[in-house]
Design a protein around this motif. Structure first.
Motif, PDB file in Angstrom:
ATOM      1  N   GLN A 204     -13.126   3.549   2.930  1.00  0.00           N
ATOM      2  CA  GLN A 204     -12.791   2.134   3.023  1.00  0.00           C
ATOM      3  C   GLN A 204     -13.077   1.484   1.747  1.00  0.00           C
ATOM      4  OE1 GLN A 204     -14.493  -0.133   6.317  1.00  0.00           O
ATOM      5  NE2 GLN A 204     -15.774  -1.420   4.850  1.00  0.00           N
TER       6      GLN A 204
ATOM      7  N   ARG B 242      -5.819  -1.995   8.313  1.00  0.00           N
ATOM      8  CA  ARG B 242      -5.918  -3.042   7.434  1.00  0.00           C
ATOM      9  C   ARG B 242      -6.372  -4.282   8.315  1.00  0.00           C
ATOM     10  NH1 ARG B 242      -0.472  -2.795   3.451  1.00  0.00           N
ATOM     11  NH2 ARG B 242      -1.909  -4.374   2.267  1.00  0.00           N
TER      12      ARG B 242
ATOM     13  N   ARG C 211      -6.981  -7.981   8.128  1.00  0.00           N
ATOM     14  CA  ARG C 211      -6.451  -9.200   7.041  1.00  0.00           C
ATOM     15  C   ARG C 211      -7.252 -10.368   7.565  1.00  0.00           C
ATOM     16  NH1 ARG C 211      -0.700  -8.413   5.360  1.00  0.00           N
ATOM     17  NH2 ARG C 211      -1.735  -7.081   4.211  1.00  0.00           N
TER      18      ARG C 211
ATOM     19  N   GLU D  53      -8.705  -8.639   2.494  1.00  0.00           N
ATOM     20  CA  GLU D  53      -8.875  -7.572   3.699  1.00  0.00           C
ATOM     21  C   GLU D  53      -9.642  -6.433   3.223  1.00  0.00           C
ATOM     22  OE1 GLU D  53      -4.833  -4.980   3.093  1.00  0.00           O
ATOM     23  OE2 GLU D  53      -4.383  -6.910   3.144  1.00  0.00           O
ATOM     24  N   THR D  54      -9.534  -5.682   4.355  1.00  0.00           N
ATOM     25  CA  THR D  54     -10.383  -4.408   4.291  1.00  0.00           C
ATOM     26  C   THR D  54      -9.397  -3.305   4.707  1.00  0.00           C
ATOM     27  OG1 THR D  54     -12.468  -5.188   5.035  1.00  0.00           O
ATOM     28  CG2 THR D  54     -12.070  -3.046   5.038  1.00  0.00           C
ATOM     29  N   ILE D  55      -9.241  -2.233   4.043  1.00  0.00           N
ATOM     30  CA  ILE D  55      -8.323  -1.239   4.098  1.00  0.00           C
ATOM     31  C   ILE D  55      -9.255   0.119   4.332  1.00  0.00           C
ATOM     32  CG2 ILE D  55      -6.502   0.345   3.141  1.00  0.00           C
ATOM     33  CD1 ILE D  55      -5.534  -2.089   1.296  1.00  0.00           C
TER      34      ILE D  55
ATOM     35  N   LEU E 177       0.604  -1.237  -0.057  1.00  0.00           N
ATOM     36  CA  LEU E 177       0.072  -0.044   0.010  1.00  0.00           C
ATOM     37  C   LEU E 177       0.755   1.173   0.061  1.00  0.00           C
ATOM     38  CD1 LEU E 177      -2.840   1.401   0.582  1.00  0.00           C
ATOM     39  CD2 LEU E 177      -2.585   1.168   2.793  1.00  0.00           C
TER      40      LEU E 177
ATOM     41  N   ARG F 140      -5.391  -7.069  12.520  1.00  0.00           N
ATOM     42  CA  ARG F 140      -5.440  -5.558  12.206  1.00  0.00           C
ATOM     43  C   ARG F 140      -3.972  -5.271  12.186  1.00  0.00           C
ATOM     44  NH1 ARG F 140      -9.992  -3.125  15.054  1.00  0.00           N
ATOM     45  NH2 ARG F 140      -8.775  -3.588  16.900  1.00  0.00           N
TER      46      ARG F 140
END
Length: 702
Positions: free
Chosen positions: A204, A101, A103, A109-111, A59, A80
């Motif tokens: 997000q 983030r 995972r 994953e969510t950012i 990222l 996280r």
């Protein structure tokens, strides 16, 4: 698994794991550095079914990497990573953008970006992604494959990779801004620009990461659909270490579960994978031990494990697979793999000497804990064929012992100590097979007696008596061949780790003898001598049981089997000490193990350093390449709990023996015996009560 080579050519080294953050939901896992940035190095990446789907997921905000400030496990399957982004133009050193983030193994994953400053932020958010779609065996060898070209679909913000061995994809969903997707020969990128955040505003994106091997592994274990097949006990004790070791171990075990797709019963046949990242699959020995340790929580896991192995029991003689009729599988993989140093293993590999007798014992113990009769009857023929393999193998041996003699290119040592230098003598010399390991003889003896009891209960007295006669002959041969006199040490003799040619016992005290204590092959005097060695600082590091004595040449506290402490080995020895009434020695090992657990945040590694504990010694170190989580390590908390309670059921008499070793009051609710609830209350003074005991059962007298 390790093999050596005489080649002088440079070779890749196995990646270390000591600082790797692993989240697992078998058969998937993700391995990350502590900042969460996947840069394609070492073991980093998202995996599924032994295939690396991504090794790079990096990222960038405005062309710069975020600054990491924390990592927090959210469960065995999720972690996280928190970082900040600071702008040099800000009038403060405080961070103004926080990045989280989350995972999740098997998903993606969510950012999330959050503007905590006082001014609007306009950001360029980029994600660089790449993969080699490597097999886990190649990753373990330290090899990284060439990059797989990436194709992009701008209409749905996805990246895809395809090769002859695998496929992978990333798909994104964002709250406001669609990404620009770009692919290339080295990888791909997803770019969101601009991402505009007012003060206090968040943004997000969700990334779904998927893929498999090509072709997809057929009939290979899958993620379970059903809940874990065990109860979670309520442990009330003044020793928080024990309670937390049980609780956190069961959480990890829940995510190490796999299900056999070949099962056709009303319930899934679940079992515990050996360990993450290297052995996230069915391993005969490891899966059996995990199921044995969890029997007080119900027999369903044992049933699933037994059926998964029974369906793959050896049927023919095959040199490459080391398969033989009745032999139990050692290792199951999606495909044959080159493990390095001349070690080429097939997808179905039978190269273990211990899984077969352990299979028999698991059935016998599950029967005593209440496995239903119809399941026992259905599995009994597989156990008899397994025992036939054991008996025939000893009949072919000149010394009447259960030995292993591997094929060229297979595993050199074929019990739980399977590294290339696993067996050394007191002079530090490597001892080569064929070898008869001491604990394997104990496993065989225990299996024969357990199966004989089961057959007797089914009125097959002649078959049972033949097994008892065979077991007694093995016990006598063991007593004649395995004891070595010792002029120095806590007892005048010890059990050899193995017997080689001649037959010659292999000198040098090792932890293997601790696994004999609960098998019945030792008499009371034998148990006293073994207990003395296990409690002595040569083997008891103060943090657990060393795999090899610290006084012999070649001892290495960070050697795989030459001085390190194995969690499960310590727990099995501790159980044996309790069974044989050696409570003082058992409590010494237990306290060392529980103290070590506090330093590992109760996620016990497969093995850890065997350095001696002193008043000012630092915390124990995990073996750098150890699996964590690992099946039988995670199950060891329940094994310790059961050992302290001294629980041994006898299904034929409907009696439960309890000989508590715990010095503190201990109440355990939620155990399962014969399919019914069991509660045990130990007073801390050697007595206990059963406020909840299954109907028809009673406490054994004496």
């Amino acid at each position: 698994m390790f093999e050596s080579t005489d080649s002088s050519a440079p070779r890749s080294l196995q990646p270390l794991l000591h600082d790797v953050v692993i989240c697992v939901d078998a058969p998937a896992f993700a391995a990350s550095p502590r900042d969460g940035q996947l840069r394609g190095a070492h073991v980093q990446g998202f995996y599924d079914h032994d295939r690396r789907l991504l090794h790079t997921l990096c990222l960038l905000l405005d062309g710069r990497e975020p600054e990491p400030i924390g990592v927090q496990p959210l469960g065995p399957h999720q972690v996280r990573f928190t970082a900040v982004h600071r702008d040099p133009r800000d009038q403060t050193d405080d961070p103004t953008v926080i990045i989280e983030r989350v995972r999740t193994a098997g998903e993606g994953e969510t950012i999330a970006l959050r503007n905590v400053g006082t001014a609007e932020r306009r950001l360029r958010v980029e994600l660089a992604a790449a993969t080699d779609l490597a097999d886990i065996a190649d990753v373990k060898r330290g090899r990284r494959g060439p990059p797989v070209p990436c194709t992009a679909a701008s209409d749905d913000g996805s990246l895809e990779w395809h090769s002859f061995s695998g496929r992978a994809e990333i798909r994104s969903t964002a709250s406001r801004v669609d990404p620009e997707a770009a692919g290339g020969p080295e990888g791909g990128t997803l770019t969101w620009s601009p991402v505009v955040l007012s003060p206090g505003e968040s943004w997000q994106v969700r990334l779904t990461i998927a893929g498999r091997a090509v072709p997809e592994p057929s009939r290979h274990p899958v993620r379970p659909r059903e809940p874990a097949p065990w109860s979670e006990p309520a442990v009330e004790t003044g020793d928080r270490r024990l309670r937390d070791l049980v609780r956190w171990g069961l959480r990890d075990l829940g995510k190490l579960r796999l299900a056999d797709p070949l099962g056709d019963g009303p319930a899934e046949d679940q079992f515990i994978a050996a360990g993450c990242p290297w052995y996230l699959t069915l391993f005969g020995r490891d899966s059996i031990w995990s199921a044995r340790m969890l029997l007080p929580l119900g027999t369903d896991l044992a049933r699933g494990t037994l059926w998964a192995l029974a369906r793959r029991q050896g049927r023919v003689h095959d040199v490459f697979r080391e398969e033989a009729p009745g032999r139990i599988l050692h290792e199951l993989r999606p495909a044959a793999a080159q493990h390095g140093h001349g070690l080429l293993l097939p997808s179905h590999y039978y190269g273990s000497v211990d899984a077969t007798p352990l299979f028999v014992t698991l059935l016998a113990e599950a029967w005593n804990w209440g496995l239903p009769d119809d399941e026992v009857d259905a599995l009994l023929p597989y156990a008899e064929r397994a025992m036939e393999w054991v008996v025939e193998r000893t009949g072919d041996d000149a010394d009447g012992l259960l030995r292993y003699n591997p094929r060229p290119g297979g595993l050199r040592h074929q019990s739980w100590k399977d590294s290339v230098d696993a067996v050394r003598d007191a002079e530090g010399r490597r001892i080569e097979p064929p070898l008869a390991l001491c604990e394997v003889q104990g496993y065989a003896y225990e299996a024969a007696n357990g199966l004989a009891a089961l057959l007797t209960h089914r009125n097959r007295h002649d078959s049972a008596q033949r097994l008892l006669n065979w077991a007694e002959a093995l016990r006598k041969r063991f007593a004649e061949l395995f004891w070595i006199p010792s002029a120095e040490g806590p007892a005048s003799r010890y059990v050899a780790i193995a017997v080689g040619h001649g037959p010659t016992p292999v000198s040098g005290p090792a932890s293997n003898m601790g696994q004999l204590l609960s098998t019945g092959i030792l008499d009371e005097e034998d148990c006293c001598d073994v207990a003395a060695w296990l409690a002595h600082p040569q083997l008891n590091s103060g943090w657990g049981l060393r795999s090899r004595s610290a006084t012999v040449p070649g001892f290495n506290p960070l050697s795989y089997h030459g001085g390190s402490v194995w969690t499960h080995d310590t727990a099995i020895a501790l159980r044996g000490l309790c069974v044989s009434g050696r409570h003082q020695e058992a409590l010494a090992l237990m306290n060392g193990l529980l103290d070590a657990a506090t330093h590992f945040e109760y996620r016990m590694p497969e093995l850890y350093g065997g350095d001696a504990r002193t008043d000012d010694s630092p915390a124990p170190l995990a073996y750098p390449a150890a699996c964590r989580p690992q099946g039988w390590s995670a199950a060891s908390g329940v094994a310790v709990l059961t050992a302290l309670l001294g629980l041994r059921p006898d299904i034929t008499r409907r009696t439960l023996t309890a000989r508590p070793a715990t010095p503190l009051p201990l109440t355990v609710r939620g155990l399962v015996l014969d399919g019914q609830p069991l509660t045990v209350v130990a007073t801390g003074s050697g007595d206990c009560a059963f406020p909840e005991l299954p109907s028809g059962w009673r406490r054994a007298e004496g």
